[in-house]
Structure formats: structure tokens, C-alpha cells
Design a protein around this motif. Structure first.
Motif, mmCIF file in Angstrom:
data_model
loop_
_atom_site.group_PDB
_atom_site.id
_atom_site.type_symbol
_atom_site.label_atom_id
_atom_site.label_comp_id
_atom_site.label_asym_id
_atom_site.label_seq_id
_atom_site.Cartn_x
_atom_site.Cartn_y
_atom_site.Cartn_z
ATOM 1 N N LEU A 1 0.840 -1.196 0.000
ATOM 2 C CA LEU A 1 0.000 0.000 0.000
ATOM 3 C C LEU A 1 0.878 1.249 0.000
ATOM 4 O O LEU A 1 1.795 1.378 0.823
ATOM 5 C CB LEU A 1 -0.899 0.008 1.242
ATOM 6 N N GLU A 2 0.608 2.162 -0.904
ATOM 7 C CA GLU A 2 1.328 3.431 -0.938
ATOM 8 C C GLU A 2 0.722 4.371 0.099
ATOM 9 O O GLU A 2 -0.503 4.521 0.170
ATOM 10 C CB GLU A 2 1.230 4.061 -2.325
ATOM 11 N N THR A 3 1.584 5.011 0.885
ATOM 12 C CA THR A 3 1.103 5.859 1.971
ATOM 13 C C THR A 3 1.900 7.163 2.019
ATOM 14 O O THR A 3 2.962 7.285 1.414
ATOM 15 C CB THR A 3 1.218 5.141 3.334
ATOM 16 N N GLU A 4 1.358 8.126 2.782
ATOM 17 C CA GLU A 4 2.015 9.424 2.959
ATOM 18 C C GLU A 4 2.296 9.667 4.434
ATOM 19 O O GLU A 4 1.375 9.886 5.221
ATOM 20 C CB GLU A 4 1.124 10.546 2.426
ATOM 21 N N ASP A 5 3.558 9.584 4.810
ATOM 22 C CA ASP A 5 3.992 9.919 6.178
ATOM 23 C C ASP A 5 3.126 9.260 7.242
ATOM 24 O O ASP A 5 2.647 9.908 8.182
ATOM 25 C CB ASP A 5 3.979 11.441 6.386
ATOM 26 N N ALA A 6 2.927 7.964 7.095
ATOM 27 C CA ALA A 6 2.138 7.211 8.074
ATOM 28 C C ALA A 6 2.677 5.791 8.142
ATOM 29 O O ALA A 6 3.047 5.207 7.120
ATOM 30 C CB ALA A 6 0.661 7.207 7.694
ATOM 31 N N THR A 7 2.722 5.245 9.341
ATOM 32 C CA THR A 7 3.205 3.880 9.526
ATOM 33 C C THR A 7 2.051 2.892 9.462
ATOM 34 O O THR A 7 0.878 3.276 9.599
ATOM 35 C CB THR A 7 3.912 3.731 10.881
ATOM 36 N N LEU A 8 2.405 1.632 9.273
ATOM 37 C CA LEU A 8 1.379 0.581 9.277
ATOM 38 C C LEU A 8 0.649 0.559 10.618
ATOM 39 O O LEU A 8 -0.571 0.366 10.663
ATOM 40 C CB LEU A 8 2.018 -0.783 8.985
ATOM 41 N N ALA A 9 1.389 0.777 11.702
ATOM 42 C CA ALA A 9 0.763 0.761 13.030
ATOM 43 C C ALA A 9 -0.282 1.874 13.155
ATOM 44 O O ALA A 9 -1.387 1.655 13.676
ATOM 45 C CB ALA A 9 1.831 0.923 14.113
ATOM 46 N N GLN A 10 0.039 3.073 12.687
ATOM 47 C CA GLN A 10 -0.909 4.192 12.757
ATOM 48 C C GLN A 10 -2.146 3.932 11.893
ATOM 49 O O GLN A 10 -3.280 4.186 12.318
ATOM 50 C CB GLN A 10 -0.220 5.482 12.291
ATOM 51 N N LEU A 11 -1.922 3.411 10.699
ATOM 52 C CA LEU A 11 -3.034 3.153 9.791
ATOM 53 C C LEU A 11 -3.914 2.016 10.314
ATOM 54 O O LEU A 11 -5.140 2.053 10.157
ATOM 55 C CB LEU A 11 -2.500 2.822 8.394
ATOM 56 N N THR A 12 -3.285 1.029 10.931
ATOM 57 C CA THR A 12 -4.060 -0.074 11.517
ATOM 58 C C THR A 12 -4.898 0.423 12.689
ATOM 59 O O THR A 12 -6.058 0.013 12.854
ATOM 60 C CB THR A 12 -3.119 -1.201 11.969
ATOM 61 N N ALA B 1 -9.035 12.979 14.716
ATOM 62 C CA ALA B 1 -8.031 13.731 15.478
ATOM 63 C C ALA B 1 -8.027 13.334 16.947
ATOM 64 O O ALA B 1 -6.969 13.324 17.597
ATOM 65 C CB ALA B 1 -8.290 15.232 15.335
ATOM 66 N N ASP B 2 -9.195 13.025 17.496
ATOM 67 C CA ASP B 2 -9.304 12.669 18.914
ATOM 68 C C ASP B 2 -9.166 11.172 19.160
ATOM 69 O O ASP B 2 -9.150 10.736 20.311
ATOM 70 C CB ASP B 2 -10.660 13.136 19.464
ATOM 71 N N ALA B 3 -9.087 10.392 18.086
ATOM 72 C CA ALA B 3 -9.047 8.932 18.240
ATOM 73 C C ALA B 3 -7.656 8.349 18.017
ATOM 74 O O ALA B 3 -7.296 7.323 18.600
ATOM 75 C CB ALA B 3 -10.035 8.282 17.265
ATOM 76 N N VAL B 4 -6.883 8.986 17.145
ATOM 77 C CA VAL B 4 -5.543 8.498 16.798
ATOM 78 C C VAL B 4 -4.591 9.681 16.823
ATOM 79 O O VAL B 4 -4.921 10.763 16.324
ATOM 80 C CB VAL B 4 -5.538 7.851 15.392
ATOM 81 N N GLU B 5 -3.419 9.488 17.395
ATOM 82 C CA GLU B 5 -2.434 10.567 17.432
ATOM 83 C C GLU B 5 -2.112 11.032 16.010
ATOM 84 O O GLU B 5 -1.798 10.227 15.139
ATOM 85 C CB GLU B 5 -1.156 10.090 18.130
ATOM 86 N N ASP B 6 -2.231 12.321 15.775
ATOM 87 C CA ASP B 6 -1.997 12.905 14.448
ATOM 88 C C ASP B 6 -2.997 12.368 13.424
ATOM 89 O O ASP B 6 -2.735 12.362 12.219
ATOM 90 C CB ASP B 6 -0.569 12.619 13.988
ATOM 91 N N MET C 1 -5.389 11.110 8.054
ATOM 92 C CA MET C 1 -6.594 10.791 7.289
ATOM 93 C C MET C 1 -7.017 11.923 6.356
ATOM 94 O O MET C 1 -8.119 11.902 5.810
ATOM 95 C CB MET C 1 -7.727 10.433 8.246
ATOM 96 N N SER C 2 -6.125 12.882 6.134
ATOM 97 C CA SER C 2 -6.365 13.917 5.139
ATOM 98 C C SER C 2 -5.708 13.567 3.809
ATOM 99 O O SER C 2 -5.821 14.320 2.842
ATOM 100 C CB SER C 2 -5.838 15.277 5.635
ATOM 101 N N SER C 3 -5.008 12.438 3.770
ATOM 102 C CA SER C 3 -4.359 11.965 2.545
ATOM 103 C C SER C 3 -5.201 10.873 1.906
ATOM 104 O O SER C 3 -5.593 9.909 2.566
ATOM 105 C CB SER C 3 -2.968 11.393 2.870
#
Length: 351
Positions: A101-112, A148-153, A158-160
């Protein structure tokens, strides 16, 4: 042999597509690389500048072992349904080990983590999304604000569109309890392509809006408020692109409005899509490969009915024997895809 899948619509030149395929293979150590590609209509709500068949040939020239073409219904659905449909088909193939998966400045852990927020869809989160939508934000911006209130940053992540799509794919695979693993890689830098919308496409849309006033709300994704907005503004119609911009405004997602208009042109009714949903968004899968042995090997493992396609052949490459494998409702789905192929060819003709 490790099998890896990645998403690409193969809209770039062969040199860039081959370089990206090889980068995916090096990153994952895959022995076999498959790709998932949109059909003649893309997720940005525009017709592809080149047909699916031409782009699939480019994929194979780049070294991709097999291309899975997304159905018309998926290509013209929301990014979330598109991701679910793709994940469902990959899972049914029975041979996919990893999804890139192509992503922008986000780790798999954050996206999960974000994916689990969407899966849980707590009352608090849902109410925040509704609140931000009522304040005038389009859905995905409202969702990002609530994240914003559920996941750090979370709002930035989720703006990408890349990250949103990655989250939707991760979410789908988690819901399915799939064994397919996800790997995140930084998105590739691609030259921005100009919109390729012919005057014919605009003319067809203006005609359909006038001709189909009575059924605008029955088109897949239609609703009364949208119908009212379209009819209120129809006298100011200039082109497909400008009218989509006008109807989307600041409160609707532009890509979704464009896709709604393409569904209108294809005659895609809510009742048609309900059949597709009945098969869990995966009644069949259209595939291209330069090696028939790959197709046969995958077919032997797959719980997904695979339709081998060859560009330029009758019925889009499907033989009578293959078509006979589809029951009546699946044939109806396929017939709409075939008609949409003809419509695409007409739309893309310049005056």
C-alpha cells in the motif's frame, strides 16, 4: 513462492511502471507480483485516457505476472467499497501473501489503529463525524476531523487519499480475518496527468440529466437533495468538469460527484448494485496475464471465478464457454460492464 499484490492504474509510461514494479518486488522479496487496476473509469471519477486493455498490456510489459481488473461497479463506487471489493477478491484468490500500500507519512501501526477506529465506529466517533458533516464538511474531511481525537496525528494522516485508501484496505482485510499481510511504502512521485474529458462526454451528460430527471435519485449513489441540486443548476451546465465542481461545492466530495455522473451515463441503478452486493462485491474477477500457466495455477486455488480477458476479442475476451459459467444474475452484471465498455469507446472519441 511468495505472491505480492499492489495497486496501479498503469497510467504512467512503461519505464516508470517497470521501475515501480521492480521496486515492489525488491522491497517484498516476491517471487510473483500481481497488480490490481481500475477499469475504464478511475477512482478520481474520470474516464481513463487509455482503455483498461491497453493499460493491462503495459502492466504485463512492465513484468507484472497477472493483472486483476476491478469491476465497473467497484471503479465507480466509493474509495471504501473499492478497497473492500479489491481485498475480498484478493482474499478469495487463495494465493496472495502480501498487499503493498502506498502511503504518505504514516506507519502501518498508525493506519491499523485508524482502521480499528472505523471498525469499532463507536457512538462518540460516529456522532463527531455527523457533527462535522452538518457543519458543512465533506464526508472524508469530517472523518479526518473526528479521527483527530481517536488516533495521534489522526486528522493529518486521514487527510491523505493514499492513507484513506490504505486504511480502508487494512480495515477490509481485518473484517475478513484474512491472512494477507499489509506492507506500507512511501507513495511514488508521479507527474500529474491532465484530465482527459472529451466534449462528447459532456454532451452525453447534459442530455442524460435532461432525459433522466425522473430517475436521478434511483441511480446508484443518488438521493433527493442531490437530485434537487442538479436540477436547480442544470441551466448553467457548461461541461462535465465544471458542472461536477459546481454540484460538489464545498460540502460534497468532488470525486464522488464525478462518479455519480458516470453512473448516470452508464445507467447504473441502485437495484443493479444490490445484485453485486449480494455476491459480497466479488461475483467474478477479470484478469489479464501473458502467461496462461499463471492463470491456470491461480484458478486452481481460487474461490473467485476468474474471467480471462484478451483485449480486442469478442465480448471483451470472454469465450462462450466462459460466459456460460456465469449464472443469470452474474451475466446481467457482466452485460452492463460490456455496455459500459462500448459507452466508454464512444465517450472517448474526439469530434
Amino acid at each position: 513462492m511468495k505472491t505480492v499484490v499492489y495497486f496501479s492504474d498503469f497510467t504512467q509510461d512503461l519505464v516508470n511502471e517497470r521501475a515501480w514494479k521492480e521496486a515492489v518486488q525488491r522491497e517484498t522479496g516476491a517471487g510473483q507480483v500481481f497488480a490490481v487496476m481500475s477499469g475504464n473509469y478511475l477512482q478520481n471519477g474520470l474516464p481513463a485516457a487509455e482503455s483498461a486493455g491497453i493499460r493491462a498490456q503495459r502492466a504485463m510489459a512492465a513484468g507484472v505476472d497477472m493483472v486483476l481488473e476491478m469491476s465497473l461497479y467497484a471503479s465507480l463506487s466509493s474509495i471504501g467499497i473499492y478497497g473492500y471489493s479489491a481485498a475480498r477478491m484478493m482474499d478469495k484468490l487463495g494465493c496472495v501473501d502480501e498487499l503493498v500500500l502506498e502511503t504518505e507519512d504514516a506507519t502501518l501501526a498508525q493506519l491499523t489503529e485508524a482502521a480499528f477506529v472505523l471498525i469499532g465506529n463507536s457512538r462518540d466517533f460516529s456522532q463527531k463525524v455527523s457533527h462535522f458533516k452538518k457543519s458543512g464538511l465533506p464526508f472524508y474531511k469530517a472523518q479526518a476531523r473526528a479521527m483527530a481525537d481517536a488516533v495521534e496525528d489522526g486528522e493529518r494522516i486521514m487527510s491523505s487519499w493514499y492513507n484513506i485508501f490504505a486504511v480502508e484496505c487494512i480495515k477490509a482485510l481485518k473484517i475478513m480475518y484474512s491472512n494477507i499481510k499489509c506492507r506500507c511504502v512511501p507513495k511514488r512521485d508521479m507527474p500529474k496527468k491532465q484530465c482527459h474529458v472529451t466534449q462528447k462526454l459532456s454532451d452525453y451528460l447534459e442530455y442524460q440529466i435532461c432525459f433522466s430527471k425522473h430517475r436521478l435519485s434511483d441511480i446508484y449513489g443518488g438521493y433527493e437533495a442531490l437530485t434537487e441540486s442538479i436540477l436547480k443548476n442544470q441551466n448553467s451546465f457548461e461541461s462535465f468538469l465544471t458542472f461536477a465542481d459546481k454540484i460538489a461545492g464545498n460540502t460534497k466530495d468532488l470525486f464522488d460527484i464525478r462518479k455519480y455522473f458516470l453512473r448516470l451515463l452508464c445507467g447504473m441503478m441502485k437495484s443493479d448494485v444490490s445484485i453485486w452486493r449480494m455476491y459480497d462485491f466479488s461475483p467474478y474477477g477479470s484478469v489479464y496475464t501473458g502467461n496462461k500457466a499463471v492463470f491456470e495455477a491461480v484458478s486452481s486455488l481460487s474461490n473467485l471465478l476468474l474471467l480471462f480477458k484478451e483485449p480486442g476479442k469478442e465480448n471483451d475476451g470472454l469465450s462462450a464457454d466462459v460466459l456460460s459459467m456465469l449464472n443469470r444474475s452474474k451475466q446481467e452484471l457482466w452485460e452492463m460492464e460490456r455496455q459500459a465498455q462500448k459507452l466508454y469507446q464512444l465517450q472517448m472519441k474526439e469530434r
